[in-house]
Design a protein around this motif. Structure first.
Motif, mmCIF file in Angstrom:
data_model
loop_
_atom_site.group_PDB
_atom_site.id
_atom_site.type_symbol
_atom_site.label_atom_id
_atom_site.label_comp_id
_atom_site.label_asym_id
_atom_site.label_seq_id
_atom_site.Cartn_x
_atom_site.Cartn_y
_atom_site.Cartn_z
ATOM 1 N N LEU A 139 0.821 -1.161 -0.034
ATOM 2 C CA LEU A 139 -0.099 -0.182 0.113
ATOM 3 C C LEU A 139 0.802 1.130 -0.052
ATOM 4 C CD1 LEU A 139 -2.694 1.430 -0.034
ATOM 5 C CD2 LEU A 139 -2.763 1.122 2.517
ATOM 6 N N ARG A 140 1.980 1.173 0.770
ATOM 7 C CA ARG A 140 2.952 2.307 0.702
ATOM 8 C C ARG A 140 3.215 2.635 -0.668
ATOM 9 N NH1 ARG A 140 7.345 3.961 4.945
ATOM 10 N NH2 ARG A 140 8.370 5.310 3.618
ATOM 11 N N GLU A 141 3.711 1.608 -1.606
ATOM 12 C CA GLU A 141 4.125 1.698 -2.639
ATOM 13 C C GLU A 141 3.085 2.329 -3.708
ATOM 14 O OE1 GLU A 141 5.782 -2.115 -3.704
ATOM 15 O OE2 GLU A 141 7.414 -2.027 -2.067
ATOM 16 N N VAL A 142 1.904 1.839 -3.452
ATOM 17 C CA VAL A 142 0.769 2.219 -4.297
ATOM 18 C C VAL A 142 0.454 3.963 -4.185
ATOM 19 C CG1 VAL A 142 -1.859 2.277 -4.597
ATOM 20 C CG2 VAL A 142 -0.606 0.136 -4.225
ATOM 21 N N ILE A 143 0.722 4.277 -2.938
ATOM 22 C CA ILE A 143 0.548 5.632 -2.381
ATOM 23 C C ILE A 143 1.623 6.485 -3.237
ATOM 24 C CG2 ILE A 143 0.750 7.522 -0.360
ATOM 25 C CD1 ILE A 143 -0.746 5.129 1.188
ATOM 26 N N ALA A 144 2.872 5.675 -3.120
ATOM 27 C CA ALA A 144 3.897 6.596 -3.895
ATOM 28 C C ALA A 144 3.673 6.794 -5.355
ATOM 29 C CB ALA A 144 5.276 5.746 -3.696
ATOM 30 N N LEU A 145 3.319 5.537 -6.123
ATOM 31 C CA LEU A 145 2.708 5.658 -7.559
ATOM 32 C C LEU A 145 1.593 6.940 -7.611
ATOM 33 C CD1 LEU A 145 1.790 2.236 -8.749
ATOM 34 C CD2 LEU A 145 3.839 3.700 -9.596
ATOM 35 N N ALA A 146 0.898 6.944 -6.610
ATOM 36 C CA ALA A 146 -0.025 8.120 -6.852
ATOM 37 C C ALA A 146 0.490 9.577 -6.707
ATOM 38 C CB ALA A 146 -1.316 7.881 -5.788
ATOM 39 N N HIS A 147 1.243 9.611 -5.516
ATOM 40 C CA HIS A 147 1.902 10.841 -5.365
ATOM 41 C C HIS A 147 2.895 11.277 -6.591
ATOM 42 C CE1 HIS A 147 1.080 12.225 -1.339
ATOM 43 N NE2 HIS A 147 1.541 11.125 -0.763
ATOM 44 N N ASP A 148 3.439 10.221 -7.449
ATOM 45 C CA ASP A 148 4.172 10.697 -8.469
ATOM 46 C C ASP A 148 3.380 11.010 -9.525
ATOM 47 O OD1 ASP A 148 6.398 10.232 -6.867
ATOM 48 O OD2 ASP A 148 7.046 8.200 -7.744
ATOM 49 N N GLY A 149 2.047 10.960 -9.807
ATOM 50 C CA GLY A 149 1.108 11.257 -10.625
ATOM 51 C C GLY A 149 1.056 10.087 -11.494
ATOM 52 N N ARG A 150 1.288 8.796 -11.151
ATOM 53 C CA ARG A 150 1.223 7.653 -12.339
ATOM 54 C C ARG A 150 0.176 6.855 -11.969
ATOM 55 N NH1 ARG A 150 6.931 6.350 -13.785
ATOM 56 N NH2 ARG A 150 8.150 7.840 -12.632
ATOM 57 N N LEU A 151 -0.688 7.321 -11.119
ATOM 58 C CA LEU A 151 -1.754 6.411 -10.616
ATOM 59 C C LEU A 151 -2.975 7.251 -10.153
ATOM 60 C CD1 LEU A 151 -3.215 3.715 -10.304
ATOM 61 C CD2 LEU A 151 -2.309 3.520 -8.091
ATOM 62 N N ARG A 152 -4.209 7.263 -10.749
ATOM 63 C CA ARG A 152 -4.989 8.359 -10.301
ATOM 64 C C ARG A 152 -6.349 7.585 -10.588
ATOM 65 N NH1 ARG A 152 -5.867 13.461 -9.004
ATOM 66 N NH2 ARG A 152 -8.033 14.242 -9.357
ATOM 67 N N ALA A 153 -7.313 7.510 -9.352
ATOM 68 C CA ALA A 153 -8.701 7.074 -9.672
ATOM 69 C C ALA A 153 -9.554 7.949 -10.644
ATOM 70 C CB ALA A 153 -9.203 6.729 -8.220
ATOM 71 N N ASP A 154 -10.405 7.228 -11.264
ATOM 72 C CA ASP A 154 -11.414 7.936 -12.013
ATOM 73 C C ASP A 154 -12.639 7.892 -11.045
ATOM 74 O OD1 ASP A 154 -11.888 9.153 -14.851
ATOM 75 O OD2 ASP A 154 -13.725 7.967 -14.311
ATOM 76 N N VAL A 155 -12.934 9.153 -10.424
ATOM 77 C CA VAL A 155 -13.668 9.055 -9.136
ATOM 78 C C VAL A 155 -15.092 9.607 -9.412
ATOM 79 C CG1 VAL A 155 -14.198 10.200 -7.004
ATOM 80 C CG2 VAL A 155 -12.163 8.873 -7.373
#
Ligand code: NAD
Ligand code: ZN
Ligand code: ZN
Length: 344
Positions: free
Chosen positions: A300-316
């Motif tokens: 989960l920490r790595e997933v949060i890092a991906l999002a912080h880096d702008g590589r993962l963004r949920a379509d909400v």
């Protein structure tokens, strides 16, 4: 406080409950956002006795620390956090390795599964479940904890096969699947083939990095084989985020000899495994099949890092707490694109 609870199997009620307190080792969160997972529908549909009632649903949570309980260090009111939802026993062989998703004592323990979840104004959780998210929007942070983490873990399990020039078929581009496409695009060099019944989901997949899309249906196996090769060739990895009989039948018919099938969706299909090469095909030789569950805190920490880096963004798509039932009805009808997120 207001809460949305399963009061009996199949019954979802909007009700008032006492605001919980942070017990020893716990933190009381003001809930900022909660993802509506398809698993919540499976929880509602489960036979009596499988899940406790009454139970506040919501296992995909982000919020702000309100108060900290006795013995909690390192967290202060105002901290913005995502919640790792699994609660393992903490003592078994798997938990000691940080694999609480493989706990040998509590197989599906979690916040919103075995104790009250986040579909409320406040939720109390063990402090050990928190990860900081900094200034990330909480409606983005919440889906990372399951819709992001579960596909990330599945990709981790298959990573040895996800080499440049290989192909990965992703079936079901909903809450989890649309995050899977982005995780594959961000962390591998594979060709991504997205499959869904819904053309809007396929459009989303294309925008998020899928190289090819295939509409699910009677000719889907032929179409996918044109893209990834026909038996004994095929997809190196198949991620099934539906798990219904038609998708499992597709998965086993398009996976390569020596490929890998990961069954994440819980729609109740069956995948026969039989070590012969005749028809009808079961699973090809040398192709492991696994049933991943959620993920680890470290992932989960790595997933949060991906999002912080702008590589993962949920379509909400957001809904107020008062419209939680409408959100689940839309999810059941297949009218949600990306993730529905409730904002209490
Ligand atoms: P979702 O409703 O957001 O997405 C499902 C997607 O599958 C939709 O886009 C829908 O159009 C598509 N679909 C439905 N039937 C299809 C078919 N026959 N062929 C192709 N596509 C089809 O659901 P979600 O929240 O992403 O969850 C997906 C599944 O994963 C659910 O069964 C959920 O319970 C399960 N899940 C498992 C875990 C785990 O740890 N194993 C964790 C979370 C969710
Ligand atoms: Zn879930
Ligand atoms: Zn354990």
């Amino acid at each position: 406080m207001r809460a949305v609870r399963m009061t009996a199997p199949g019954v979802l009620e909007h009700t008032e409950v006492p605001t919980p307190e942070a017990g020893p080792g716990e933190v009381l969160l003001r809930v900022g956002a909660v993802g509506a997972c398809h698993s919540d529908l499976h929880i509602l549909d489960a036979p009596p006795g499988v899940f406790p009632t009454p139970l506040t649903l919501g296992h995909e949570i982000a919020g702000t620390v309100d108060t900290v309980g006795a013995g909690v260090d390192g967290w202060s009111p105002g901290d913005r956090v995502a919640v790792y939802g699994i609660i393992g026993c903490g003592r078994c062989r798997a938990c000691l390795r940080g694999e609480e998703n493989r706990c040998r004592v509590i197989p599906v323990g979690g916040i919103g599964l075995s104790r009250d979840g986040g579909l409320a104004e406040y939720v109390s959780v063990p402090a050990s479940r928190l990860l900081p998210v900094g200034d990330m929007e909480l409606t983005q942070a919440a889906p990372l904890t399951d819709a992001g983490l579960t596909p990330y873990h599945a990709v981790e399990l298959a990573r040895a096969r996800l080499r440049p020039g290989t192909s990965c078929v992703v079936i079901g581009i909903g809450g989890l699947g649309h995050m899977a496409v982005q995780i594959l695009a961000a962390t591998t060099a594979v060709r991504i083939v997205a499959v869904d019944t819904n053309p809007a989901a396929l459009d989303l997949a294309g925008r998020l990095g899928a190289h090819q899309v295939v509409q699910a249906g009677p000719d889907a196996v032929d179409r996918i084989r044109e893209l990834v090769g026909s038996p004994p060739d095929g997809a190196d990895v198949v991620l099934d985020f539906v798990g219904a009989q038609p998708t499992l039948d597709t998965a086993r018919q398009v996976v390569a000899t020596g490929g890998q099938v990961l069954l994440v969706g819980l729609a109740g299909g069956t995948l026969p495994v039989r070590p012969v090469a005749d028809e009808p095909p079961t699973v090809p030789m040398e192709a492991p099949v696994s049933v991943p569950f959620w993920g680890t805190r470290a992932e989960l920490r790595e997933v949060i890092a991906l999002a912080h880096d702008g590589r993962l963004r949920a379509d909400v798509q957001t809904f107020p707490l008062a419209q939680t039932s409408e959100a689940y009805e839309a999810l059941r009808r297949g009218d949600v694109h990306g993730r529905a997120v409730i904002v209490p």
